[in-house]
Write a protein that holds these residues in place. Structure first.
Motif, PDB file in Angstrom:
ATOM      1  N   ILE A  62      19.054   4.384 -12.013  1.00  0.00           N
ATOM      2  CA  ILE A  62      18.134   4.305 -10.613  1.00  0.00           C
ATOM      3  C   ILE A  62      17.005   4.619 -10.609  1.00  0.00           C
ATOM      4  CG2 ILE A  62      18.346   4.493  -8.239  1.00  0.00           C
ATOM      5  CD1 ILE A  62      21.243   5.270  -8.616  1.00  0.00           C
ATOM      6  N   HIS A  63      15.896   3.923 -10.392  1.00  0.00           N
ATOM      7  CA  HIS A  63      14.432   4.354 -10.579  1.00  0.00           C
ATOM      8  C   HIS A  63      14.082   5.214  -9.407  1.00  0.00           C
ATOM      9  CE1 HIS A  63      13.273   1.702  -7.411  1.00  0.00           C
ATOM     10  NE2 HIS A  63      14.019   0.658  -7.699  1.00  0.00           N
ATOM     11  N   SER A  64      12.960   5.877  -9.546  1.00  0.00           N
ATOM     12  CA  SER A  64      12.158   6.534  -8.442  1.00  0.00           C
ATOM     13  C   SER A  64      11.819   5.693  -7.212  1.00  0.00           C
ATOM     14  CB  SER A  64      11.012   7.537  -9.062  1.00  0.00           C
ATOM     15  OG  SER A  64      10.034   6.586  -9.319  1.00  0.00           O
ATOM     16  N   VAL A  65      10.979   6.534  -6.319  1.00  0.00           N
ATOM     17  CA  VAL A  65      10.419   5.688  -5.233  1.00  0.00           C
ATOM     18  C   VAL A  65       9.182   6.125  -5.067  1.00  0.00           C
ATOM     19  CG1 VAL A  65      10.426   5.568  -2.762  1.00  0.00           C
ATOM     20  CG2 VAL A  65      12.733   5.571  -3.823  1.00  0.00           C
ATOM     21  N   ILE A 183       4.314   5.484  10.920  1.00  0.00           N
ATOM     22  CA  ILE A 183       4.637   4.266  10.418  1.00  0.00           C
ATOM     23  C   ILE A 183       3.949   3.061  11.369  1.00  0.00           C
ATOM     24  CG2 ILE A 183       6.744   3.833  11.819  1.00  0.00           C
ATOM     25  CD1 ILE A 183       6.173   3.031   8.174  1.00  0.00           C
ATOM     26  N   LYS A 184       3.831   3.366  12.847  1.00  0.00           N
ATOM     27  CA  LYS A 184       2.848   2.694  13.645  1.00  0.00           C
ATOM     28  C   LYS A 184       1.462   2.640  13.039  1.00  0.00           C
ATOM     29  CE  LYS A 184       5.935   3.297  17.605  1.00  0.00           C
ATOM     30  NZ  LYS A 184       5.803   3.805  19.122  1.00  0.00           N
ATOM     31  N   ALA A 185       1.137   3.639  12.789  1.00  0.00           N
ATOM     32  CA  ALA A 185      -0.653   3.790  12.215  1.00  0.00           C
ATOM     33  C   ALA A 185      -0.691   3.034  11.086  1.00  0.00           C
ATOM     34  CB  ALA A 185      -0.883   4.926  11.927  1.00  0.00           C
ATOM     35  N   LEU A 186       0.359   2.970  10.096  1.00  0.00           N
ATOM     36  CA  LEU A 186       0.218   2.132   8.881  1.00  0.00           C
ATOM     37  C   LEU A 186       0.398   0.583   9.210  1.00  0.00           C
ATOM     38  CD1 LEU A 186       2.213   4.453   6.618  1.00  0.00           C
ATOM     39  CD2 LEU A 186       0.048   4.126   6.248  1.00  0.00           C
ATOM     40  N   TYR A 187       1.006   0.264  10.267  1.00  0.00           N
ATOM     41  CA  TYR A 187       1.239  -1.162  10.378  1.00  0.00           C
ATOM     42  C   TYR A 187       0.168  -1.635  11.544  1.00  0.00           C
ATOM     43  CZ  TYR A 187       5.403  -2.236   7.806  1.00  0.00           C
ATOM     44  OH  TYR A 187       6.297  -2.231   6.664  1.00  0.00           O
ATOM     45  N   TRP A 188      -0.799  -0.914  11.825  1.00  0.00           N
ATOM     46  CA  TRP A 188      -1.961  -1.248  12.645  1.00  0.00           C
ATOM     47  C   TRP A 188      -2.817  -2.565  12.247  1.00  0.00           C
ATOM     48  CZ3 TRP A 188      -2.480   0.409  17.540  1.00  0.00           C
ATOM     49  CH2 TRP A 188      -3.687   0.034  18.137  1.00  0.00           C
ATOM     50  N   ARG A 193      -2.551  -4.369   5.532  1.00  0.00           N
ATOM     51  CA  ARG A 193      -2.652  -5.054   4.301  1.00  0.00           C
ATOM     52  C   ARG A 193      -3.566  -4.235   3.420  1.00  0.00           C
ATOM     53  NH1 ARG A 193      -1.032  -9.391   7.201  1.00  0.00           N
ATOM     54  NH2 ARG A 193       0.627 -10.616   6.827  1.00  0.00           N
ATOM     55  N   GLY A 194      -4.736  -3.750   4.018  1.00  0.00           N
ATOM     56  CA  GLY A 194      -5.600  -2.915   3.237  1.00  0.00           C
ATOM     57  C   GLY A 194      -5.381  -1.673   2.679  1.00  0.00           C
ATOM     58  N   VAL A 195      -4.749  -0.806   3.506  1.00  0.00           N
ATOM     59  CA  VAL A 195      -4.200   0.314   2.995  1.00  0.00           C
ATOM     60  C   VAL A 195      -3.258   0.282   1.565  1.00  0.00           C
ATOM     61  CG1 VAL A 195      -2.792   2.384   3.688  1.00  0.00           C
ATOM     62  CG2 VAL A 195      -4.277   1.387   5.222  1.00  0.00           C
ATOM     63  N   PHE A 196      -2.569  -0.670   1.886  1.00  0.00           N
ATOM     64  CA  PHE A 196      -1.385  -0.810   0.648  1.00  0.00           C
ATOM     65  C   PHE A 196      -2.529  -1.428  -0.815  1.00  0.00           C
ATOM     66  CE2 PHE A 196       1.557  -3.056  -2.170  1.00  0.00           C
ATOM     67  CZ  PHE A 196       2.167  -1.988  -2.432  1.00  0.00           C
ATOM     68  N   ARG A 197      -3.462  -2.184  -0.233  1.00  0.00           N
ATOM     69  CA  ARG A 197      -4.193  -2.790  -1.501  1.00  0.00           C
ATOM     70  C   ARG A 197      -4.933  -1.342  -2.113  1.00  0.00           C
ATOM     71  NH1 ARG A 197      -5.064  -7.466   1.707  1.00  0.00           N
ATOM     72  NH2 ARG A 197      -7.066  -6.382   2.623  1.00  0.00           N
ATOM     73  N   LEU A 198      -5.632  -0.505  -1.128  1.00  0.00           N
ATOM     74  CA  LEU A 198      -6.108   0.476  -1.777  1.00  0.00           C
ATOM     75  C   LEU A 198      -5.087   1.539  -2.415  1.00  0.00           C
ATOM     76  CD1 LEU A 198      -8.340   1.738   1.653  1.00  0.00           C
ATOM     77  CD2 LEU A 198      -9.170   0.727  -0.799  1.00  0.00           C
ATOM     78  N   LEU A 199      -3.749   1.612  -2.082  1.00  0.00           N
ATOM     79  CA  LEU A 199      -2.997   2.471  -2.694  1.00  0.00           C
ATOM     80  C   LEU A 199      -2.688   2.026  -4.020  1.00  0.00           C
ATOM     81  CD1 LEU A 199      -0.582   3.326   0.159  1.00  0.00           C
ATOM     82  CD2 LEU A 199      -1.999   4.988  -0.892  1.00  0.00           C
ATOM     83  N   THR A 200      -2.693   0.764  -4.276  1.00  0.00           N
ATOM     84  CA  THR A 200      -2.148  -0.041  -5.440  1.00  0.00           C
ATOM     85  C   THR A 200      -3.469  -0.477  -6.206  1.00  0.00           C
ATOM     86  OG1 THR A 200      -1.669  -1.984  -4.294  1.00  0.00           O
ATOM     87  CG2 THR A 200       0.181  -0.245  -4.549  1.00  0.00           C
ATOM     88  N   MET A 201      -4.498  -0.117  -6.214  1.00  0.00           N
ATOM     89  CA  MET A 201      -5.400  -0.478  -6.905  1.00  0.00           C
ATOM     90  C   MET A 201      -5.335   0.274  -8.416  1.00  0.00           C
ATOM     91  SD  MET A 201      -8.777   0.210  -4.518  1.00  0.00           S
ATOM     92  CE  MET A 201     -10.038  -0.206  -5.986  1.00  0.00           C
ATOM     93  N   TYR A 241       7.329   2.980   4.353  1.00  0.00           N
ATOM     94  CA  TYR A 241       8.392   3.891   5.137  1.00  0.00           C
ATOM     95  C   TYR A 241       8.487   5.207   4.116  1.00  0.00           C
ATOM     96  CZ  TYR A 241       9.471   0.655   8.727  1.00  0.00           C
ATOM     97  OH  TYR A 241       9.749  -0.144  10.195  1.00  0.00           O
ATOM     98  N   PHE A 242       8.283   4.857   2.900  1.00  0.00           N
ATOM     99  CA  PHE A 242       8.408   6.160   2.031  1.00  0.00           C
ATOM    100  C   PHE A 242       7.175   7.354   2.547  1.00  0.00           C
ATOM    101  CE2 PHE A 242       6.207   7.563  -2.050  1.00  0.00           C
ATOM    102  CZ  PHE A 242       6.865   8.810  -2.046  1.00  0.00           C
ATOM    103  N   VAL A 243       6.157   6.746   2.633  1.00  0.00           N
ATOM    104  CA  VAL A 243       4.958   7.641   3.123  1.00  0.00           C
ATOM    105  C   VAL A 243       5.004   8.209   4.124  1.00  0.00           C
ATOM    106  CG1 VAL A 243       2.480   7.274   3.619  1.00  0.00           C
ATOM    107  CG2 VAL A 243       3.161   6.171   1.706  1.00  0.00           C
TER     108      VAL A 243
END
Length: 337
Positions: A62-65, A183-188, A193-201, A241-243
């Motif tokens: 089982i992989h990590s998160v 979680i509400k703030a992340l889904y603002w 979408r932009g937050v995740f793009r930054l996290l996964t550059m 949801y992890f964050v």
């Protein structure tokens, strides 16, 4: 095990062949088959028939998160044991090629995914109890599953487990550390979408791996696959949801302490994930074997031979289980033909 209260997927939504196609390549060799559970559709990877000399008990990996997690994170172990015994790996809900719908991801869902995978793996291998290895935060899900259904496991192994760091998470009542406001703030809508793009550059993913390794020398193929999995539709949901803390249990130290079956734990001493201040809660217990490696948080990538030698020595002390124990009731599992 809780009743199957979660919404199950319609089997008719799975195409012939037993798995959903995606633009992502399989992280592991062997056969892929999807299962449908209360945790959603789960992609699993199986090594096939073991050599006759191998142990009959199946091995689950089982992989990590993290923001870009997938079964690729267990590839060294999968490749090593694939020709020795039945081996299976799973993409947890919201990761890899498993379902990535917009829904709440929490520790209960992840634990149910482990239950579902274990039940399917046992069903395919004569209902023998399994050995299971998890990485990092997923150790919490595996530990809870083993505490809830100990007869399904011969042993469990935790590599760089969370739950021993920081303020003791030993609440008497099960729960998670989810922060609704976050979680509400992340889904603002303006930046969801932009937050995740930054996290996964790519540079950000590389920096995360360097922190995990405690070194500039990381596994480059893992980096490449991480960059690919970040581009999949719905990839942001589970990481958000992890964050926001929903995958961290408030009572995990008590769960670790409750385990009676054999436990192997391994961890490294480099990088950002080296806080095990509460391991004295289980150190010295007769059923726990604890190993330290001069590595980062993914020792199986750095010193696979040392990790395997220690784990194999641990397994060698266990009886080979040839008696078929009765399968438990797992409403989480709806097998796909």
């Amino acid at each position: 095990m809780p009743a199957a209260a979660n919404k199950a997927l319609d089997k008719a939504s799975i195409p012939q062949g037993g798995y959903v196609q995606s633009g992502l390549s399989n992280p592991l060799h062997g056969s892929r088959k999807d299962i449908v559970s209360v945790a959603g559709r789960l992609a699993t990877y199986s090594s096939g028939a073991p050599t006759p000399a191998g142990p009959p008990n199946p091995l689950l990996l089982i992989h990590s998160v993290n923001a870009v997690a997938s079964a690729f994170e267990v590839k060294p172990l999968y490749d090593l044991y694939a020709d020795r015994r039945p081996v299976e790996a799973v993409d947890l809900p919201g990761f890899g090629q498993s379902e990535r719908h917009d829904r709440e991801y929490n520790a209960r869902m992840m634990t149910d995914a482990v239950h579902a995978t274990v039940a399917r793996l046992r069903e395919a291998n004569g209902n023998l109890p399994i050995d299971a290895v998890a990485l990092s935060l997923s150790c919490e899900f595996l530990a809870r599953a083993a505490a809830e259904d100990p007869a399904a496991f011969r042993s469990v192994a935790f590599i760089s487990p969370t739950g021993f760091e920081g303020k003791a998470r030993d609440a008497r009542v099960a729960g998670n550390r989810g922060k609704p406001w976050l979680i509400k703030a992340l889904y603002w809508p303006i930046w969801k979408r932009g937050v995740f793009r930054l996290l996964t550059m790519r540079p950000v993913i590389r920096k995360f791996l360097e922190k995990a390794w405690g070194s500039k020398t990381i596994d480059e193929p893992l980096l490449e696959y991480d960059c690919q999995t970040a581009q999949q539709h719905g990839a942001r949901h589970a990481p958000y949801y992890f964050v926001a803390g929903y995958l961290f249990s408030t009572d995990i130290l008590r769960i670790y302490e409750s385990l009676q079956l054999p436990v192997w734990m391994a961890y490294g001493v480099r990088g950002d994930f080296v806080d095990y201040r509460h391991k004295d809660r289980i150190a010295g217990r007769s059923n726990w074997t604890i190993e330290q490696f001069e590595t980062g948080a993914f020792p199986h990538f750095e010193v696979l031979d040392q990790v395997a030698a220690s784990y194999d020595a641990f397994l060698a002390q266990l009886p080979t289980e040839n008696n078929k124990s009765a399968p438990g009731f797992h409403p989480a599992l709806l097998p796909i033909p």
